[in-house]
Design an enzyme around this catalytic site. Sequence first.
Site, PDB file in Angstrom:
ATOM      1  N   ARG A  53       0.843  -1.189   0.000  1.00 27.54           N
ATOM      2  CA  ARG A  53       0.000   0.000   0.000  1.00 27.54           C
ATOM      3  C   ARG A  53       0.879   1.239   0.000  1.00 27.54           C
ATOM      4  NH1 ARG A  53      -3.366  -2.427  -1.797  1.00 27.54           N
ATOM      5  NH2 ARG A  53      -5.565  -2.654  -1.248  1.00 27.54           N
TER       6      ARG A  53
ATOM      7  N   HIS B 140      -0.454   0.061  -9.911  1.00 30.44           N
ATOM      8  CA  HIS B 140      -1.282  -0.793  -9.061  1.00 30.44           C
ATOM      9  C   HIS B 140      -1.807  -1.999  -9.831  1.00 30.44           C
ATOM     10  CE1 HIS B 140      -3.732  -0.578  -5.091  1.00 30.44           C
ATOM     11  NE2 HIS B 140      -3.674  -1.822  -5.504  1.00 30.44           N
TER      12      HIS B 140
ATOM     13  N   GLU C 213      -3.011   7.823  -5.947  1.00 27.69           N
ATOM     14  CA  GLU C 213      -3.188   7.069  -7.184  1.00 27.69           C
ATOM     15  C   GLU C 213      -4.348   7.660  -7.970  1.00 27.69           C
ATOM     16  OE1 GLU C 213      -3.531   2.873  -6.281  1.00 27.69           O
ATOM     17  OE2 GLU C 213      -1.562   2.807  -5.315  1.00 27.69           O
TER      18      GLU C 213
END
Lengths: 408, 433
Positions: B256, B305, B285
């Site tokens: 994360r 991601h 993000e």
Amino acid sequence: MALMDKHKVKRQRLDRICEGIRPPILNGPMHPRPLVALLDGRDCTVEMPILKDVATVAFCDAQSTQEIHEKVLNEAVAALLYHTITLSRDDLEKFKGLRVIVRIGSGFDNVDVKAAAELGIAVCNVPAASVEETADTSMCLILNLYRRVTWMHQALREGTRATSVEQIREVAGGAARIRGETLGIIGLGRVGQAVALRAKAFGFGVIFYDPYLAEGVERSLGLQRMATLQDLLIHSDCVSLHCSLNEHNHHLINDFTIKQMRQGAFLVNTARGGLVDEKALAQALKEGRIRGAALDVHETEPFSFSQGPLKDAPNLICTPHTSWYSEQASIEAREEAAREVRRAITGRIPDSLKNCVNKEYLMAASQWSSMEAATVHSELNGATAYSHPNCFLKYMLKSFNALKPGLH
Amino acid sequence: MDLGIRPPILNGPMHPRPLVALLDGRDCTVEMPILKDVATVAFCDAQSTQEIHEKVLNEAVAALLYHTITLSRDDLEKFKGLRVIVRIGSGFDNVDVKAAAELGIAVCNVPAASVEETADTSMCLILNLYRRVTWMHQALREGTRATSVEQIREVAGGAARIRGETLGIIGLGRVGQAVALRAKAFGFGVIFYDPYLAEGVERSLGLQRMATLQDLLIHSDCVSLHCSLNEHNHHLINDFTIKQMRQGAFLVNTARGGLVDEKALAQALKEGRIRGAALDVHETEPFSFSQGPLKDAPNLICTPHTSWYSEQASIEAREEAAREVRRAITGRIPDSLKNCVNKEYLMAASQWSSMEAATVHSELNGATAYRFPAGLIGVAPGGLPGAGAGVEGMVTGALPLAHAIAPVSHPPHTPSPGQPSKAEADRDVPSDQ
């Protein structure tokens, strides 16, 4: 026919010997400070400490023998080289006093080792220094094809943004699960074995094809052996090349064999560019028959994305012949090469050599001249080694006939 | 008395065709076949609850979501009928699971689908740092030519031997373990730090366990993060901890973004204290090289991601999430749920409202469970059927409630789960089991 060839060699040896240019096998002390030349590089700092008390070390920084100084061609007794210069028969004949060539690295396809043997030059390599570096890079290339990290990093560099999960799936499109996939290794040598064991940790089923490997190694490592190249290609989702380049396997991967591969397979090459027909590969990539290729070696090096048959091919990952490199591996290889040169200078060729790759050819070539050597130069090199010419001859005849075709 | 807004725990049949909403996506094709006979499935394609339609906020009984939308307490309070939230993926730090529990909402995840994909990508990132394939490919794309061996050494400069290096894994969960076993095959010495893991797992896998984070950082040549993000480990990697790392170490993060202080990382990269970093996740993000604290940092490899993704993993996760929603709709919450991550909080929260529910809505949800009067707040293993949250004025003297009952649309504010509860001693099994 073979007899004719032997006579040819015999004549050549006699010529040479009479001229005193280059005795076929050297044993005994050379000139007090023989000349050692690094052909295609400029940095001798690692080699110096190992050689300076027994030799004079020079560098040529040449990309072909045309660029090598007359003095080196005339006087060098040992040559060190990488992969960026080629030594064909013609090139080798330019050297007047060369006794040993040491490749700083494992592949020696850039040297005509048979011609060298006929000219009385031993060729050596350094097979061990970069085994794990190459295997680690090979796995990195395989993973980059399956997980697409290199291409996604490139996309981000170019400004792609992936906001929603749908966009994430799109930018990562093609990323595939590894467990259950089959990795086919062509050539299960040192590097091939190291790659096989790493690949197993990811859940690859690993198969291999290697016509030269003794029976049973597949049992040692728990791999599946395929009897033919075709068998391997048919059963592989990803094919990785780990064999050396020789006169039998140029363009091993070509239009025909690519069509034996699975639709959408991956191809990885960290071995030699000459194993792959790049025109055929480019076509297969464009048509999607090969889903992606990762190449550290190319038919023409240095590689450039803007030139050559691959210049418009999609789904390519390329590196500039660097899979072998780490500082440690580089130093280890150079030190080992320097030590091999030292062994050649201070000992007997080929007996004192640790990694002579053309020993059989050398011995065979020397047979025909050993008698002359014993007779003509009996004061050289402990002539007692040749006191039983006939027996030796019979033995060498046997092994001579066992050598691969093409020796002349 | 407000009927049926949101009972704290749902058990028994919902509305015949409850509404299931995919919050931050638009594609429900995988979920449909699994849910269409028991629910109405809708998608919101929202990046925040502001973008979610009133109807969904009012009627949705189950929500599916990825990682691109956040559900804070305030967000959760907008939903009027939500009973279960299912994260299509493993991390759930984007959902306030305690608040959800207090609001009677179970939160579930799908922990298994992408374990190997993530581990494989993590190894790929580690290898790209050590062997520099990504950067060299980039250099070739930009026109670099390496003719001589000296030039080859230069373009590959920094590529390092792996055998003998130490890989430090922070968080030895499913992914951490998979990475550890892969790394061993390359000759990495593998050490890990995980304060939550039972003793002995290091023996199972042949790894070395470090007692503190500092110990791990001091001994690692490459640090890889594989822990979930929680309230205790935000910016785990910061100025101070980076300085505990080895000079020239590598950092990898597929866990994360919030675990890493990007300003501190950027500074360390510029000064060379960290030799290279490979990040699949970021503080903000979607990530962009042209924005944020990392925009001028050298020696970075970034992916958007995507470490979890393969077509198979994506489909598996979505199917499993849909099945979890189905279990919630057709079964009991939280009993029928396979991967409920806030079960303890839910049970605790339900303690305080179970009595009101029992008294007020005895006809709902197998009322036989509520034959027992005030004073008994046993909680059946099956969870307590709730009926009607936030019943006004139903605080009983026997319950040590810390706060007054909230307005009608919310269940009573319960004390946090850590507080002692009288329920533990006497658990009673309702006769309908």
